[in-house]
Every structure is written in C-alpha cells, then in structure tokens.
Motif scaffolding. Sequence first.
Motif, PDB file in Angstrom:
ATOM      1  N   LEU A   4      -3.219  16.035  13.880  1.00 30.48           N
ATOM      2  CA  LEU A   4      -3.708  15.817  12.514  1.00 30.48           C
ATOM      3  C   LEU A   4      -2.635  15.200  11.630  1.00 30.48           C
ATOM      4  O   LEU A   4      -2.945  14.391  10.744  1.00 30.48           O
ATOM      5  N   LEU A   5      -1.368  15.562  11.867  1.00 29.07           N
ATOM      6  CA  LEU A   5      -0.284  14.952  11.079  1.00 29.07           C
ATOM      7  C   LEU A   5      -0.164  13.460  11.368  1.00 29.07           C
ATOM      8  O   LEU A   5       0.234  12.680  10.487  1.00 29.07           O
ATOM      9  N   LEU A  11       1.721  11.598   3.531  1.00 30.94           N
ATOM     10  CA  LEU A  11       2.893  11.829   4.371  1.00 30.94           C
ATOM     11  C   LEU A  11       4.172  11.816   3.548  1.00 30.94           C
ATOM     12  O   LEU A  11       5.052  12.677   3.722  1.00 30.94           O
ATOM     13  N   ILE A  12       4.291  10.856   2.636  1.00 34.94           N
ATOM     14  CA  ILE A  12       5.495  10.777   1.792  1.00 34.94           C
ATOM     15  C   ILE A  12       5.620  12.023   0.924  1.00 34.94           C
ATOM     16  O   ILE A  12       6.709  12.587   0.768  1.00 34.94           O
ATOM     17  N   ALA A  14       8.232  10.164  12.316  1.00 33.50           N
ATOM     18  CA  ALA A  14       8.412  11.333  11.443  1.00 33.50           C
ATOM     19  C   ALA A  14       7.860  12.600  12.100  1.00 33.50           C
ATOM     20  O   ALA A  14       8.496  13.671  12.063  1.00 33.50           O
ATOM     21  N   VAL A  15       6.689  12.490  12.732  1.00 35.54           N
ATOM     22  CA  VAL A  15       6.093  13.654  13.381  1.00 35.54           C
ATOM     23  C   VAL A  15       6.947  14.096  14.566  1.00 35.54           C
ATOM     24  O   VAL A  15       7.160  15.301  14.786  1.00 35.54           O
ATOM     25  N   GLU A  16       7.468  13.141  15.332  1.00 32.97           N
ATOM     26  CA  GLU A  16       8.339  13.492  16.460  1.00 32.97           C
ATOM     27  C   GLU A  16       9.645  14.115  15.969  1.00 32.97           C
ATOM     28  O   GLU A  16      10.205  15.005  16.627  1.00 32.97           O
ATOM     29  N   PHE A  17      10.131  13.649  14.821  1.00 30.14           N
ATOM     30  CA  PHE A  17      11.345  14.234  14.250  1.00 30.14           C
ATOM     31  C   PHE A  17      11.109  15.701  13.881  1.00 30.14           C
ATOM     32  O   PHE A  17      11.934  16.576  14.182  1.00 30.14           O
TER      33      PHE A  17
END
Length: 719
Positions: free
Chosen positions: A462-463, A471-472, A563-566
């Motif tokens: 979902l992210l 997201l920001i 960003a999600v992987e981070f």
Amino acid sequence: MSSIKGCFVFKPSAKKKKKTSVDLEGYFTDGCEGAESSKTRFKLCLDLWNKIKTETEDLQDELNRNILDSLLEFTRKCSSTRRHGDWASQMRASEIPTAALVLGVNVPDHDMTFQSLSELLRCSVTPHVASLQAKECGALKHLMKRVLERLMDAVVDDEEEDEEEEIQHSGALLHKSVHCSLRALCDWYCSKTKKSSCSSSGKKRSSSAVDEQQQLPVVIIFKDLEAFNPKVLQDFILICSRYLDRLPLMFIFGIATSPSIVQRMLPHSVSSLLCLELFQSLSCTQHLTTVIDKLILTHSFPFKLNGKVMQVLVSIFLYHDFSVRNFIKGLQLALLEHFHSQPLSSLCCRKKEAQIQLQQLGAADLERIRQLPSFNRFLKEQEQQEQDNLRTDDAYLKEVCQKLLKGLHKYHKNYYPILRCLHTLTSSLPRYPLGKQVRELHLICLEKNVWESEDYQSAMKLLKMLAKDELISLLQKCAEVLQPVKSKKMKNALVQLEELLDKLKQLNAAAELASSVEENLTSPVKNLQKKTDLFQLQKTLLEMNESRRSKRMSPFEVLRNEAVEFVDGLVKSHLSPPESKPLYEVCYYSSSATVRRHLNATPRTSIQAALSSPYCYIQNDSLKSEDGSVSNAAPDICIAHKLHLECGRLINLFDWLEAYSTVVSAAEGNGPDSDGFGKVDEVKHARFIRAVSEMEFLGFIKATKKKTDHVARLTWGGC
C-alpha cells in the motif's frame, strides 16, 4: 423478666492512636531472591517508582489543564455576572450556575481530576469548596450535613430541632423537614463576608474589589452524579434555589455516562432552576496513549514489559474499567515484582550505573547470567574457545556483559524512533494493517519479526501506491521523529531520509507527463483495429501484457520504491524482538500470570479453593487432608460446603444438619458408640445456621418454595 445483651463499640480518640511505621526496605528484602543485592534493587525500584508517580502526576495536570482552565473561567464568569445589574444578569442570578463535567466511564480516575479541580478552585477562585460522593449522601439529611461540615469546617449536630423548608412550585407547597438547614450556612457565609469586608476597610481598595471579595461563590461538587438518589438531589436543588439571593451557590456535576443523565434524573421543574454548561474531558484512550508514550515507549525509562504482560495490562484497561490509574498501578506492580524476583535487576538502570553495578556482581550473580536463556543462545553462536572463556573466566564474562549491556541500551535507543516512524507511515493506510495505535504495533514487534507477517507485506504494498504529496508528507513526519534522536545510526538515517525528500521535491512533473503521453502513443491499444478476429485480439492482448511488464517506471515510482525499501531496511535492522537480544531478562518483566492473578482476580475460584482446601489459607497442620476430602476439624462453613457438594439440586436442611452434626461430633472426639454422638444440641444448631447463612451470602444456595425445609443449590462443579 428478660435480659438483653448488647455489644457497643467505643472508638478510641485520635490522641491515643499509635502510629506504626512500616519498614519498606525490610518488607521488600524479606524472602527476596538474591539477598546480597536486595538493598541496591530496593533503591533502584523506589527511584523508578517515584519517577512513575511524578511523571504521571505531571502528565495528569498537563492533560487536564484545558478542561480545568475552562472550569475556572466558568466560575469566575458566574461570580462576576452576579454583580451586574442588567436584566439578563438578574435572570441568570435566579438560576444556579452548574457545570456538567463529562469525564467518561473510567471512574477510578475521577478522584485525581476532582482533587486537582478542588485545589485550583481554592487557590484561584474561592476557599468555599465542598466535594460530595453518593455513598455518603443517601438521604437529604446526610447530604446537608456533609455540605455544612465541609464548608464550615465544623461538626454539625444531627439532633437539632427540625427546620421546615417550604418550597412553592406550580401552586403546590412542598414541606421538607431536615435536621441541617442552609440557614446556618447563610449566617456563616454572611459572617465570613463581614469579617473580610471589615478587615479590608482599613486598606485603600476600590468598591469593585470589595464587592468581588464579598461575592466569593460557594462551589459544591457532586463527584458521581449517576449514583445519587434522584429524589434527594431534586429536594436539595429546590432548597438551594430559595437561598440563592443570600448564598452565591454553584454546582459541578461529575458525569461518567452522558449529559442526558441530568434530564433523566431531574424533572423540568428542577432542571429549569439550573444554568447548565457542558465541559468534555479528554478521552481515557487518548490519556492511555500519552501515558504509554511517556513511560513505556522511551529509552530513558530502563524498566520494560514484554509482550504478554503488556497485553494483559492493555486488555484489563480495554475490557474492564478504562482506568489509566489502574493501568499505572499494574505497571508499578510489574516493576515491584521484577526487582523482587529477579536478582539481576540491579543492572536495570541507566547505562553508566549499570556498568558500575556489573563490576560489583558476585560469583552467584555471574552464574545466574550464565544460566539466562538469552545468554545461552548468545553462547552457542560463539566459537568453542570463546564459550570456555565465558563459562570459566569471571573477569572476561564481565567484560563481555559490559558490551552486551551497551548493545541493549543502543537497541532501545534505535528501536523506539523507528517504531514511531513505521507507525506514522502505516497508521493512515486503509484497514490499518499494523494497527491504529502505536501500542498495537509495539505489541506485534515484541512478539515476532514484524517484517515476516502478512500484514506488514500488505502495508508495504500500500505504501508503494501512495501519491507524491502523501508520501512527502509522511516522510517529513518521519524526519521530525528522527530529528531529536542523538544516536549515530539515527542521524545517518535522517540524512538519507532528507536526501530522498529533496529528490522527491525536485521531480519535474512536466517531464513525467511527457513520458506518459509518449508511452500512450506507442501503446498497442492504438494499433488495435475496430474490426478484428479472435486470433488478432488475442495476439494484441499478449503484446499489451508484455509491454506492461517491460514498461519503464517513472522517476517518481523509482524514488517511491527506494523510499519504501529504505524504510523496510530500517525496520529489519532495528525492530527485531527484544528476546533476541542477550541479557534482555535484566530489563524485561515477563510473568504475565502473576500480573493477571493480582489485577484480574477470580473471586469465585478463590472462594471455592479456600472452602475445599482451608489448609492453603489457614496453614494449620490439623487441616491437612488427602484426596480432596475436608478434615472434620475444618471451619463450619468448609464442612457445610463439602456436604452440600454431595447433594443434588435441592438440599434437605434436616438431612444436611444431621450430616453436619455427625462430622462435628467426630471432631469433638466422641465415638460412634457414645450417647451424644450425632445428636443436635443448641450450639451445633446455631453453628450450622451460621454456616448456611454464610453460604447463602456467598451465593452457593438460595431459599426455595418448591419444597418445605429445602434450599436450592446454585453452583456445580469443582474449583
């Protein structure tokens, strides 16, 4: 001529009462495991206990500040309204100003709120404040007496001549005879205001200041409005309305359910005498969230709860009383049990203090460290030479434990910021896959690797579907969470997060739009003919599917995935369960059964256990028995309970008495062949009646009309 025996109680005077001091340290160290470090553990426990108390009191004042300030402003406004002479003020002056304070169903927390309110009113508005509870105001006489005693600070005599209060309403006269009248309170109030005006006459004061001093309101607080007798409350309000021109009264209603309770308890003829204003306090769930955030989800508080204990405390809160105060008591109980039962809890303190305490550990404590399950897991991961050194060399063991304690403190320092970041990102997702509250996510992380759960995988998917603005916004909130943390890893994570934010903000939306238009022009859908056969359609659809698979992602999608992987990498690095860390037993309390037994007791089971096995409670050797039988020397109620278990649904009282008399005769030493064996005398009869009455009071039996001289059995099965 008959003689009557009576039992009279004479209460000793306050002067004769002896104050007994309890040695808390001796009580703590008595029976404490690891007595050599018991004094140190007691000091640490007491410091943390006082810290919990101070933090919760400050938090309570901070959370109630808005509602208390509003109530203070209301009392000041009502007292100033009485001094104006316009028509609206005069109409208001004929009504009793009343604040309806809705506090919620967490009744155990109300005392702290009313205590703070009373202190603020006495300091800022008026010294004339009286707090009432329903249990002490069962009748109008008692209500009047409590009001006069707490306002006048004097003993009110109940045996005064009855005064008759006449209240005329809707053409009817209501005559109410009471022992204590408000006339005495009015006289006392007038004398108080005269004294204050006389004492201020020698000083230069303005007329408005003198008038304000003379018009100090008299505030009466009804702590639990729902529990008051409606008739008593109605009569009291009617009486007070007659004295409103002489006594500036003001009411505060403590409401646990709903403001509509005022209309249900008071008819319109009485409620019209009140000028009601509604005040709503903070919800108990928000209060609990703040307490957990302040005391549990922080690295500055060394004592921790494992997942099961935390779940027990939260469940008791949600399904029993909604009381934050009882939740804090449960936390204090776990704290006390941890320091009392865990000898290594002397290391449960700040990092520098823990290093000092570690060097002072004796051989017995070091052996306890070697027996910890978490340390054994750590030991198995080491090489054979390292294992031998840790098992035999105490100095080397202290050195390694010092590093492990540092690692445990660093783990806590990194765990809570990442936990809040993950909660910030997932708490607004549809259906809340990882929970709506941060405590729910914390419980998941305490039990297992959160990244291995299906809910976590769905949250990550979902992210990856969030829009750019969303997201920001979420990443900026995460940056705000990481900003105050001084850990090196968190500082590096903050730098990487800010770089991602800069890249997202610098994306060229026009370039994205152009690339999407170009892709649409080259899409196979454009080449699809209006009229085509099934083979051509199937071929075109396969080409479309292949093109979608090989389609290049836009720059925003690349950054979003990055960003999600981070975030996923941070979660896997820092949100592992605490049980995976060596020496976690030092800080974490894990006995959920003890907490549940103390806080969520089962009275029926305890009563049945006491009646079936009285030796467990009385500790008398003559009461020892085997195979679940009860000794004939047991208390009468235990014998009666054991005999009633052998009966059916209806119990014959005469047969029950005969069986009881036989058991008691054997206990007295009479043999079966003696003349008095099994005979019922007056003493045995009285003892049996008392035992049956006690069992009826406890709910084991009840009277029945189905059969004469029978009682009905209400419980079945053992304990």
